[in-house]
Design a protein around this motif. Structure first.
Motif, PDB file in Angstrom:
ATOM      1  N   ASN A   1      -4.827 -85.590  88.475  1.00 40.79           N
ATOM      2  CA  ASN A   1      -6.248 -85.484  88.801  1.00 40.79           C
ATOM      3  C   ASN A   1      -7.087 -85.323  87.548  1.00 40.79           C
ATOM      4  N   TYR A   2      -6.479 -84.708  86.554  1.00 44.15           N
ATOM      5  CA  TYR A   2      -7.191 -84.531  85.294  1.00 44.15           C
ATOM      6  C   TYR A   2      -6.187 -84.714  84.151  1.00 44.15           C
TER       7      TYR A   2
ATOM      8  N   ALA B   1      -3.609 -80.886  78.617  1.00 46.71           N
ATOM      9  CA  ALA B   1      -4.009 -82.032  79.433  1.00 46.71           C
ATOM     10  C   ALA B   1      -3.430 -83.333  78.891  1.00 46.71           C
TER      11      ALA B   1
ATOM     12  N   LYS C   1       0.871 -79.857  87.281  1.00 50.11           N
ATOM     13  CA  LYS C   1      -0.301 -80.693  87.527  1.00 50.11           C
ATOM     14  C   LYS C   1      -0.080 -81.624  88.722  1.00 50.11           C
TER      15      LYS C   1
END
Ligand SMILES: Nc1ncnc2c1ncn2[C@@H]1O[C@H](COP(=O)(O)OP(=O)(O)OP(=O)(O)O)[C@@H](O)[C@H]1O
Ligand SMILES: [Mg+2]
Length: 383
Positions: A202-203, A343, A380
């Motif tokens: 999602n990110y 990330a 994640k």
């Protein structure tokens, strides 16, 4: 009886260190392999590594392309800084005139039967001309389209397989999985199957992973392994298997350098152990871990800090105020400080980095601040 050295030379290395590790050395020579993955997952890039590894050995190779043009292929290679060796031949199989010319499209003469026969003939001609030991066929979806029925497709793949076996070539068939049916024809015909996948969290950055689906007569590292495509090509990070790394070591107790803390811990922390420092925000978790890292550097050992949560400048300043000069320790060359962006980095790549520090740089103390940052990356959500 063959020795293990002979067995290694029976493999055609892919030229990607991590992938060769997963495949126990590479692809068995004179066999046919399938490399499958959706468009953009990195098939062409892996295939180019494979051909370049051959060229390094002085082997001749052939890239048969039905989907990309030679120009696109060379541009892609250039984007990685690769100038393809003269031993790597590219054969672009252009669509027959019939597909470009509306008049011919209606002509009975250019039935798909003829097209398939013609495509195969051209492939075989190119092979006879260049006599390669490594061949890439990109991609099977075009052959599938020409074959039209699954029976004809299977027959065609078998013909290709038997043809290449005669020529002692190691073949990598690329399949972009764009056809609807879950056709397992090539899975059953191929000696080995490698699958590339790309997941989108999602990110954060996309996450790529590779899995060996099958490999006849060969033990391989199963399961998913993370990989990346960078400016210099593909990097595969084999999954860490704890059982492979159990060895004896010298057990010692390491002091923190603070007598009261050592007393609390029964002398310090033990080598080979992992300690989890828990506590709410602001209770000094980072500080305690830095104390141990600083003590290690003070003893003349090497230490590494992997910082997930904090900006390095801020951390340096904070620690300075408490009497630990991280920059000075870093300047000794014995303290490695790496800022990690949760990330952007996959868990596989992170564990590979830590492992490299320990294996190659001889680092004995590793601080991960914080494990929440790492955990966040592992958990994640994928779609
Ligand atoms: N120079 C580069 N630096 C970083 N990443 C790159 C570079 N070149 C390509 N990539 C990444 O690699 C991906 C494409 O890889 P590749 O062309 O090998 O895929 P493919 O599986 O062959 O795709 P297709 O099925 O469309 O042929 C791109 O989507 C891009 O994300
Ligand atoms: Mg491609």
């Amino acid at each position: 009886m063959s020795t293990s050295n002979e067995l290694i030379s029976e493999k055609a290395a892919t030229g990607i260190e991590g992938l060769d590790d997963i495949l126990s050395g590479g692809l068995s020579r004179s066999h046919l392999f399938l490399l499958e993955g959706e468009p953009g997952t990195g098939k062409t890039t892996v295939a180019l590594h494979f051909l370049q590894a051959g060229a390094k050995n002085g082997e001749t190779s052939l890239y048969i392309t039905l989907s990309e043009t030679e120009r696109e292929l060379r541009q892609g290679a250039k984007s990685h800084g690769w100038d393809l060796d003269d031993n790597i031949h590219i054969f672009e199989l252009t669509p027959p005139e019939s597909l470009l010319n509306a008049e011919h499209q209606q002509s009975l003469l250019y039935s798909s039967d003829l097209e398939l026969g013609e495509a195969t003939r051209q492939i075989f001609e190119a092979v006879e001309h260049f006599k390669p030991t490594r061949v890439v066929l990109d991609s099977l979806s075009e052959i599938r389209l020409l074959a039209q029925s699954s029976l004809r497709y299977r027959r065609q793949i078998l013909a290709i397989k038997h043809y290449f076996v005669r020529y002692d070539a190691t073949v990598l068939l690329l399949d972009d999985l764009t056809t609807e049916s879950l056709d397992k024809t090539v899975h059953s015909v191929a000696h080995g199957v490698i699958r590339l996948e790309e997941l989108t969290p999602n990110y954060g950055a996309e996450r790529r992973r590779v899995r060996v689906v099958k490999y006849r007569g060969q033990k391989y590292r199963g399961g998913f392994h993370d990989f990346t495509i960078m400016g210099d090509g593909v990097h595969v990070f084999p999954r860490l298997v704890a059982a492979e790394h159990r060895g004896g070591y010298n057990r010692q107790t390491l002091s923190s350098g603070i007598a009261e803390m050592d007393a609390l811990l029964g002398g310090g922390v033990e080598t080979g152990s992992s300690s989890l420092i828990l506590g709410p925000a602001g209770t000094g978790k980072s500080l305690i871990s830095m104390i141990f890292a600083a003590a290690a550097v003070g003893r003349g050992e090497k230490a590494a800090l992997f910082i997930f949560d904090e900006e390095l400048g801020l951390l340096f300043e904070r620690m300075n105020n408490m009497g630990i000069d991280l920059e000075a320790l870093q300047a000794t060359g014995n303290l490695l400080i790496e800022q990690v962006d949760a990330a952007e980095l996959s868990p596989g790549e992170f564990s590979h980095r830590v492992r490299r520090c320990v294996d190659k740089l001889g680092i004995k103390t590793v601080v991960i601040d914080s494990i929440n940052g790492y955990q966040h990356r592992c958990r994640k959500k994928m779609r």
